[in-house]
Design an enzyme around this catalytic site. Structure first.
Site, mmCIF file in Angstrom:
data_model
loop_
_atom_site.group_PDB
_atom_site.id
_atom_site.type_symbol
_atom_site.label_atom_id
_atom_site.label_comp_id
_atom_site.label_asym_id
_atom_site.label_seq_id
_atom_site.Cartn_x
_atom_site.Cartn_y
_atom_site.Cartn_z
ATOM 1 N N LYS A 1 2.630 9.106 8.565
ATOM 2 C CA LYS A 1 1.649 8.846 9.620
ATOM 3 C C LYS A 1 2.077 9.327 11.006
ATOM 4 C CE LYS A 1 -1.363 5.325 7.735
ATOM 5 N NZ LYS A 1 -1.004 4.790 6.432
ATOM 6 N N ASP B 1 9.036 2.581 1.830
ATOM 7 C CA ASP B 1 7.871 3.343 2.279
ATOM 8 C C ASP B 1 7.732 3.106 3.787
ATOM 9 O OD1 ASP B 1 5.355 4.187 3.032
ATOM 10 O OD2 ASP B 1 4.368 3.494 1.208
ATOM 11 N N PHE C 1 0.857 -1.187 0.000
ATOM 12 C CA PHE C 1 0.000 0.000 0.000
ATOM 13 C C PHE C 1 0.889 1.231 0.000
ATOM 14 C CE2 PHE C 1 -2.487 3.481 1.653
ATOM 15 C CZ PHE C 1 -3.637 3.377 0.889
HETATM 16 C C1 LIG Z 1 -1.141 5.154 5.014
HETATM 17 C C2 LIG Z 1 -0.050 4.784 4.078
HETATM 18 C C3 LIG Z 1 0.214 5.527 2.918
HETATM 19 C C4 LIG Z 1 -0.654 6.692 2.493
HETATM 20 O O1 LIG Z 1 -0.605 7.742 3.388
HETATM 21 P P1 LIG Z 1 -1.677 8.952 3.257
HETATM 22 O O2 LIG Z 1 -1.215 9.930 4.282
HETATM 23 O O3 LIG Z 1 -3.020 8.380 3.526
HETATM 24 O O4 LIG Z 1 -1.577 9.464 1.867
HETATM 25 C C5 LIG Z 1 1.296 5.162 2.141
HETATM 26 N N1 LIG Z 1 2.066 4.116 2.466
HETATM 27 C C6 LIG Z 1 1.842 3.375 3.561
HETATM 28 C C7 LIG Z 1 2.759 2.246 3.878
HETATM 29 C C8 LIG Z 1 0.775 3.662 4.402
HETATM 30 O O5 LIG Z 1 0.535 2.901 5.464
#
Ligand SMILES: *Cc1c(COP(=O)(O)O)cnc(C)c1O
Length: 424
Positions: free
Chosen positions: A273, A244, A153
């Site tokens: 986050k 990420d 994700f």
């Molecule tokens: C939540 C998340 C995103 C997206 O972050 P947003 O602030 O909602 O755009 C991207 N990568 C990972 C691994 C995430 O958990």
């Protein structure tokens, strides 16, 4: 509307006759979310209260975001001080506190430089753009490809939803962005053959982009040997390794960054986050060798404004000053032990417990009807907030300041929820 009217009509009314929730809420707000049927209006530490005054133990923390819980005095102080001083000026000018935050982040990671934006998706967009520019300018690749993992994700913008290896998030939004190729996670042979295939005619692979632990994809920790081999391959072939860290960074795993659990260093990584403790901020960080951005390459109006940077810096400094990493490791162990004990008691329902630090998942058996959403609903009824990570995994991501007593109470509420699901 005058300010007085706004105060009289708060967004979430506590007046039971007319709560701003349910159908009334949905008639004004686009229904992009499946929401649980409670409306939250107040928080303190690891607890939140709904509009009916019911108390919940918050093991969601705004989806792994409220690092220091709710209404933390350090954040209140930083928010108040900075809003009274200067909140936004744009990046037309130098912003000292943005520099300070970048200094803190680079001194506490393998990166040399930072770019600030407002969310995880935007940070990943920045990483994708940086990797493509690097590929064009330094590697002479005409059609740079980025390899990502299935069940990953990376966000909801068009580029990041394309990077996300899950068709359910892409459905309805074609055409997807070109330049991405998916491989199964934790499978080194699949990765090596994908690189060989893509490079068969002309060199194409510019970067590999992965999560150190797949969060949304079901709380799946990365395999150390897999990531170490990837690091080797990237070094041999000059491929950029992008991690990420949006969900697992900022001490969530018991180390400052998820990649520290894998004994490797990425060339580029992203954070969002937990970075601002719940204030919207994202960051893309990289080593200096791949920083090919120059004035005009990339930008964000709000990115790194004094307000968010001051708050994020206060969160960062608190992580260090208050020994929070140790708490994450101790509470994480306590939680996993408790979850494993529950798994042993209900082997017909629970398949596995896994995670690092304070990001943990409990996977339900594939062959039973119980879904993660149903268990989360049952937990809400028992006063515990949890969040699904896919249809069969329930995720536990409390604030990093959670106490031993709160972990015990959460385990008790979870078991009550499981019992109530069983008797349905
Ligand atoms: C939540 C998340 C995103 C997206 O972050 P947003 O602030 O909602 O755009 C991207 N990568 C990972 C691994 C995430 O958990």
């Amino acid at each position: 509307m005058s300010p007085e009217t706004l105060v009289k009509e708060p967004f979430l009314q506590s007046d039971e006759s007319s709560p701003f929730s349910g159908d009334r809420f949905d008639s004004y707000v686009m229904t992009t979310y499946g929401r649980f049927p409670i409306a939250l209006e107040r928080g303190q530490g690891c607890r939140v209260w709904d509009t009916e005054g019911r108390e919940y133990l918050d093991f969601v923390a705004g989806i792994a975001t409220c690092t220091l819980g709710h209404a933390h005095p350090v954040m209140i102080e930083a928010v108040t001080r900075q809003i009274q001083t200067l909140h936004h000026v744009s990046n037309l000018y130098y912003i000292p506190v943005q520099g300070e935050l970048a200094k803190w982040l680079t001194e506490h990671s393998c990166a040399d430089r930072a770019f600030f934006c407002n969310s995880g998706a935007e940070a990943n967009e920045g990483a994708i753009k940086l990797a493509r520019k690097y590929a064009h300018e330094k590697l002479n690749i005409a059609n740079p490809m980025i390899i990502t993992a299935r069940d990953s994700f990376h966000g909801r913008t068009l580029a990041t939803v394309t990077a996300t290896g899950q068709p359910k998030y892409q459905k309805g939004f074609s055409p997807m962005m070109p330049g991405f190729h998916y491989v199964p996670y934790n499978d080194i042979e699949a990765l090596e053959s994908a690189i060989a295939e893509l490079d068969a005619n002309e060199r194409q692979v510019a970067a590999i982009m992965l999560e150190a632990l797949q969060g949304e994809g079901g709380v799946r920790p990365g395999d150390i040997a897999y990531f170490q081999r990837i690091r080797q391959i990237c070094d041999e072939k000059g491929i950029l390794l992008i991690l990420d860290e949006v969900q697992v960074g900022m001490a969530r795993t018991g180390k400052m960054w998820g990649y520290e659990n894998l004994d490797i260093e990425p060339d580029i990584f992203t954070s969002a986050k937990g970075l601002g403790g719940g204030i919207p901020i994202g960051a893309m960080l990289c080593k200096s060798f791949c920083d090919v951005f120059e004035p005009g390459s990339h930008a964000s109006t709000f990115g790194g404004n004094p307000f968010v940077c001051a708050v994020a810096l206060s969160v960062c400094q608190t992580l260090e000053a208050e020994g929070i990493l140790a708490n994450v490791n101790e509470r994480g162990e306590q939680l996993r032990k408790g979850l494993s004990a529950i798994a042993v008691k209900y082997p017909h329902l629970i398949a596995e417990v896994r995670g690092w630090g304070l990001i943990n998942g409990m996977e339900l058996k594939a062959d039973i009807e119980l879904t993660s959403i149903e268990l989360v609903k049952a937990a809400i009824e028992k006063g515990l907030l949890l969040v699904p990570a896919g249809p069969k995994v329930v995720r536990f991501v409390p604030p990093l300041i959670v106490t031993a007593a709160e972990v015990d109470r959460a385990l008790e509420a979870l078991e009550n929820a499981i019992v109530s699901c069983e008797s349905r």
